[in-house]
Design a protein around this motif. Structure first.
Motif, PDB file in Angstrom:
ATOM      1  N   THR A 120       0.801  -1.219   0.000  1.00 61.71           N
ATOM      2  CA  THR A 120       0.000   0.000   0.000  1.00 61.71           C
ATOM      3  C   THR A 120       0.837   1.273   0.000  1.00 61.71           C
ATOM      4  N   ASN A 121       2.157   1.140   0.201  1.00 58.84           N
ATOM      5  CA  ASN A 121       3.037   2.312   0.162  1.00 58.84           C
ATOM      6  C   ASN A 121       4.471   1.855  -0.050  1.00 58.84           C
ATOM      7  N   VAL A 122       5.347   2.791  -0.360  1.00 61.51           N
ATOM      8  CA  VAL A 122       6.738   2.439  -0.683  1.00 61.51           C
ATOM      9  C   VAL A 122       7.456   1.783   0.491  1.00 61.51           C
ATOM     10  N   ASP A 123       7.203   2.270   1.701  1.00 64.17           N
ATOM     11  CA  ASP A 123       7.923   1.750   2.851  1.00 64.17           C
ATOM     12  C   ASP A 123       7.597   0.281   3.113  1.00 64.17           C
ATOM     13  N   TRP A 124       6.391  -0.118   2.820  1.00 65.48           N
ATOM     14  CA  TRP A 124       6.022  -1.508   3.022  1.00 65.48           C
ATOM     15  C   TRP A 124       6.397  -2.382   1.814  1.00 65.48           C
ATOM     16  N   ALA A 125       6.279  -1.841   0.630  1.00 62.64           N
ATOM     17  CA  ALA A 125       6.536  -2.649  -0.563  1.00 62.64           C
ATOM     18  C   ALA A 125       7.998  -3.069  -0.694  1.00 62.64           C
ATOM     19  N   VAL A 126       8.929  -2.280  -0.151  1.00 62.65           N
ATOM     20  CA  VAL A 126      10.344  -2.626  -0.288  1.00 62.65           C
ATOM     21  C   VAL A 126      10.653  -3.993   0.323  1.00 62.65           C
ATOM     22  N   PHE A 127       9.764  -4.491   1.180  1.00 63.10           N
ATOM     23  CA  PHE A 127       9.936  -5.833   1.751  1.00 63.10           C
ATOM     24  C   PHE A 127      10.186  -6.873   0.662  1.00 63.10           C
ATOM     25  N   GLY A 128       9.609  -6.682  -0.524  1.00 68.31           N
ATOM     26  CA  GLY A 128       9.765  -7.657  -1.595  1.00 68.31           C
ATOM     27  C   GLY A 128      11.202  -7.880  -2.029  1.00 68.31           C
ATOM     28  N   SER A 129      12.088  -6.941  -1.721  1.00 64.94           N
ATOM     29  CA  SER A 129      13.490  -7.111  -2.115  1.00 64.94           C
ATOM     30  C   SER A 129      14.150  -8.270  -1.366  1.00 64.94           C
ATOM     31  N   VAL A 130      13.636  -8.597  -0.179  1.00 67.51           N
ATOM     32  CA  VAL A 130      14.234  -9.690   0.599  1.00 67.51           C
ATOM     33  C   VAL A 130      13.922 -11.058  -0.010  1.00 67.51           C
ATOM     34  N   PRO A 131      12.644 -11.420  -0.249  1.00 66.69           N
ATOM     35  CA  PRO A 131      12.409 -12.719  -0.882  1.00 66.69           C
ATOM     36  C   PRO A 131      13.045 -12.824  -2.268  1.00 66.69           C
ATOM     37  N   LEU A 132      13.148 -11.724  -2.992  1.00 67.15           N
ATOM     38  CA  LEU A 132      13.812 -11.780  -4.294  1.00 67.15           C
ATOM     39  C   LEU A 132      15.295 -12.091  -4.135  1.00 67.15           C
ATOM     40  N   GLN A 133      15.938 -11.514  -3.127  1.00 71.56           N
ATOM     41  CA  GLN A 133      17.336 -11.852  -2.866  1.00 71.56           C
ATOM     42  C   GLN A 133      17.474 -13.304  -2.419  1.00 71.56           C
ATOM     43  N   LEU A 134      16.541 -13.762  -1.606  1.00 69.51           N
ATOM     44  CA  LEU A 134      16.560 -15.167  -1.188  1.00 69.51           C
ATOM     45  C   LEU A 134      16.385 -16.097  -2.385  1.00 69.51           C
ATOM     46  N   TYR A 135      15.524 -15.720  -3.314  1.00 69.31           N
ATOM     47  CA  TYR A 135      15.350 -16.545  -4.506  1.00 69.31           C
ATOM     48  C   TYR A 135      16.657 -16.644  -5.294  1.00 69.31           C
ATOM     49  N   MET A 136      17.334 -15.523  -5.452  1.00 71.33           N
ATOM     50  CA  MET A 136      18.579 -15.541  -6.233  1.00 71.33           C
ATOM     51  C   MET A 136      19.659 -16.390  -5.575  1.00 71.33           C
ATOM     52  N   GLN A 137      19.578 -16.529  -4.256  1.00 72.70           N
ATOM     53  CA  GLN A 137      20.583 -17.332  -3.560  1.00 72.70           C
ATOM     54  C   GLN A 137      20.181 -18.780  -3.364  1.00 72.70           C
ATOM     55  N   THR A 138      18.879 -19.081  -3.448  1.00 70.39           N
ATOM     56  CA  THR A 138      18.418 -20.448  -3.173  1.00 70.39           C
ATOM     57  C   THR A 138      17.714 -21.106  -4.358  1.00 70.39           C
ATOM     58  N   LYS A 139      17.165 -20.291  -5.270  1.00 72.04           N
ATOM     59  CA  LYS A 139      16.340 -20.769  -6.392  1.00 72.04           C
ATOM     60  C   LYS A 139      15.036 -21.411  -5.938  1.00 72.04           C
ATOM     61  N   ASP A 140      14.637 -21.123  -4.715  1.00 74.23           N
ATOM     62  CA  ASP A 140      13.354 -21.587  -4.203  1.00 74.23           C
ATOM     63  C   ASP A 140      12.262 -20.664  -4.778  1.00 74.23           C
ATOM     64  N   LYS A 141      11.380 -21.219  -5.574  1.00 78.03           N
ATOM     65  CA  LYS A 141      10.404 -20.397  -6.291  1.00 78.03           C
ATOM     66  C   LYS A 141       9.346 -19.771  -5.383  1.00 78.03           C
ATOM     67  N   ARG A 142       9.225 -20.231  -4.165  1.00 75.08           N
ATOM     68  CA  ARG A 142       8.310 -19.570  -3.238  1.00 75.08           C
ATOM     69  C   ARG A 142       8.715 -18.115  -3.034  1.00 75.08           C
ATOM     70  N   TYR A 143      10.009 -17.897  -2.949  1.00 77.42           N
ATOM     71  CA  TYR A 143      10.519 -16.543  -2.759  1.00 77.42           C
ATOM     72  C   TYR A 143      10.256 -15.677  -3.995  1.00 77.42           C
ATOM     73  N   LEU A 144      10.467 -16.250  -5.163  1.00 82.51           N
ATOM     74  CA  LEU A 144      10.238 -15.502  -6.404  1.00 82.51           C
ATOM     75  C   LEU A 144       8.772 -15.105  -6.524  1.00 82.51           C
ATOM     76  N   GLU A 145       7.891 -16.026  -6.253  1.00 84.28           N
ATOM     77  CA  GLU A 145       6.458 -15.747  -6.363  1.00 84.28           C
ATOM     78  C   GLU A 145       6.052 -14.609  -5.443  1.00 84.28           C
ATOM     79  N   LEU A 146       6.553 -14.632  -4.228  1.00 83.12           N
ATOM     80  CA  LEU A 146       6.209 -13.591  -3.264  1.00 83.12           C
ATOM     81  C   LEU A 146       6.797 -12.242  -3.667  1.00 83.12           C
ATOM     82  N   GLY A 147       8.096 -12.208  -3.947  1.00 85.64           N
ATOM     83  CA  GLY A 147       8.756 -10.947  -4.255  1.00 85.64           C
ATOM     84  C   GLY A 147       8.310 -10.340  -5.567  1.00 85.64           C
TER      85      GLY A 147
END
Length: 377
Positions: free
Chosen positions: A109-136
């Motif tokens: 709903t705002n920039v401060d909350w949406a930036v959270f998506g950068s964490v699961p995307l980083q986790l996806y790049m390090q693990t290739k677990d698609k759960r993280y990609l879907e979320l981020g």
């Protein structure tokens, strides 16, 4: 102000003009001040820290952006150092987000909350677990999709006007946005290879540069707040370094962003204090020296030197001095001192000067982790 004692003598010597000129590099450091040592201490402190509510005792309703940014930094540091144990700890911290702590995932709903998506995307790049990609990726997409009915009730007319012109409806023209939006969309590009994400971020960055950057290279907190607030400018500096690190050379917005970045870096050289830090209000000589802004400026400068965007002879000594000054603000608990509390915009100079100076706020831990990773890379 009392600082961490084990490394203070070495840091003071390293920051002196004589030793500084003899060791103006980003590879050799006094004992206790290397990015490996500092990053490991600060990352371990983050792992041991419960979810925080801007240093308030009550638990947060959702993950706050300082925690997101520190988490992102710890993951980058784990990757840069090949620290699998740290990576595993950071993964364990996230796993409850899929079950018992799902309610802590912030709504988009705002920039401060949406930036959270950068964490699961980083986790996806390090693990290739698609759960993280879907979320981020889902969060990154929602930032540019039309707001739902619940979110629309809080969206201002000027934000919807920006959306109609192809920008995010999170556009509010606060300089903080240019890390929050940029980090998320750039991460989505890195994770997927889809150029639409980096193109969005670049277009948004140019809008903010054209609208907010002043002739001296710095930025007011917002158009109606004529003060160069340190951490606000820090978000902008870090955001430009973040996007330029991944923006293709042939992107039509790259030259404009690079110009804005270099202009800002040149201005920051003029305002760096003898200690290596920058101040709560960058151009106010009587303002207190503030650590989170310094961390962000140091990160942006280190990335520029490492990538060859900045002249090494000019900027390496400044970046080194900033890092050593910053490290001296880390206490025996690996908490960072002199961190400005969370700050809304206000057209009142004294408001910025009087902000609380906090120990251990994750606004301060995050850029130290980004910078440690950048130095290791």
């Amino acid at each position: 102000m009392k600082r961490s004692t084990p490394v203070i003598l070495g840091l003071l010597l390293a920051c002196s003009s004589t030793s500084f000129s003899q060791s103006a590099n980003l590879t050799t450091w006094p004992k206790g001040a290397s990015p490996q040592e500092v990053g490991k201490r600060v990352a371990a402190r983050f792992v041991a820290t419960p979810h925080t509510n801007f240093n308030r005792p009550t638990p947060p309703s959702v993950i706050t952006y300082p925690e997101t940014c520190a988490w992102y930094g710890a993951l980058k540091f784990a990757k840069a150092t090949g620290n699998d144990a740290l990576k595993d700890d950071l993964i364990k911290r996230f796993e409850p987000m899929f079950t018992t702590e799902a309610k802590l995932i912030p709504p988009v709903t705002n920039v401060d909350w949406a930036v959270f998506g950068s964490v699961p995307l980083q986790l996806y790049m390090q693990t290739k677990d698609k759960r993280y990609l879907e979320l981020g990726q889902g969060i990154a997409d929602k930032q540019w999709a039309a707001p739902d009915e619940k979110a629309k009730a809080k969206v201002k007319p000027e934000q919807m006007l920006a959306f109609e012109k192809g920008y995010s409806w999170h556009t509010r023209m606060w300089i903080d946005d240019m890390f929050m939006i940029t980090a998320l969309q750039t991460q989505a590009y890195r994770a997927t290879g889809d150029a639409k994400y980096i193109n969005r971020a670049a277009k948004e960055m140019v809008l903010y540069l054209d609208s907010l950057q002043k002739p001296n290279g710095l930025f007011y907190h917002a158009p109606d707040v004529p003060f160069f607030w340190g951490r606000g400018d820090g978000w902008m500096a870090a955001g430009m370094a973040e996007i330029l690190s991944s923006l293709p050379e042939n992107n039509p917005d790259r030259a404009r962003i690079m110009k804005g970045y270099k202009t800002m870096m040149a201005s920051l050289l003029k305002y760096q204090a003898p200690s290596g830090l920058w101040r709560q209000l960058i151009d106010e000589p009587t303002a207190w020296e503030e650590s989170s802004s310094t961390g962000m400026f140091t990160y942006a400068m280190v990335v520029g030197v490492k990538k060859g965007w900045l002249d090494k002879k000019t900027y390496t000594p400044a970046a080194r001095k900033a890092w050593l000054g910053l490290v001296s603000y880390i206490d025996e608990n690996a908490d960072v001192k002199e961190v400005c509390e969370g700050t809304n915009k206000k057209n009142d100079k004294q408001y910025y000067l009087d902000r609380k100076r906090i120990v251990g706020d994750l606004h301060g831990q995050a850029p130290i982790l980004w910078t440690a990773a950048a130095l290791m890379n």
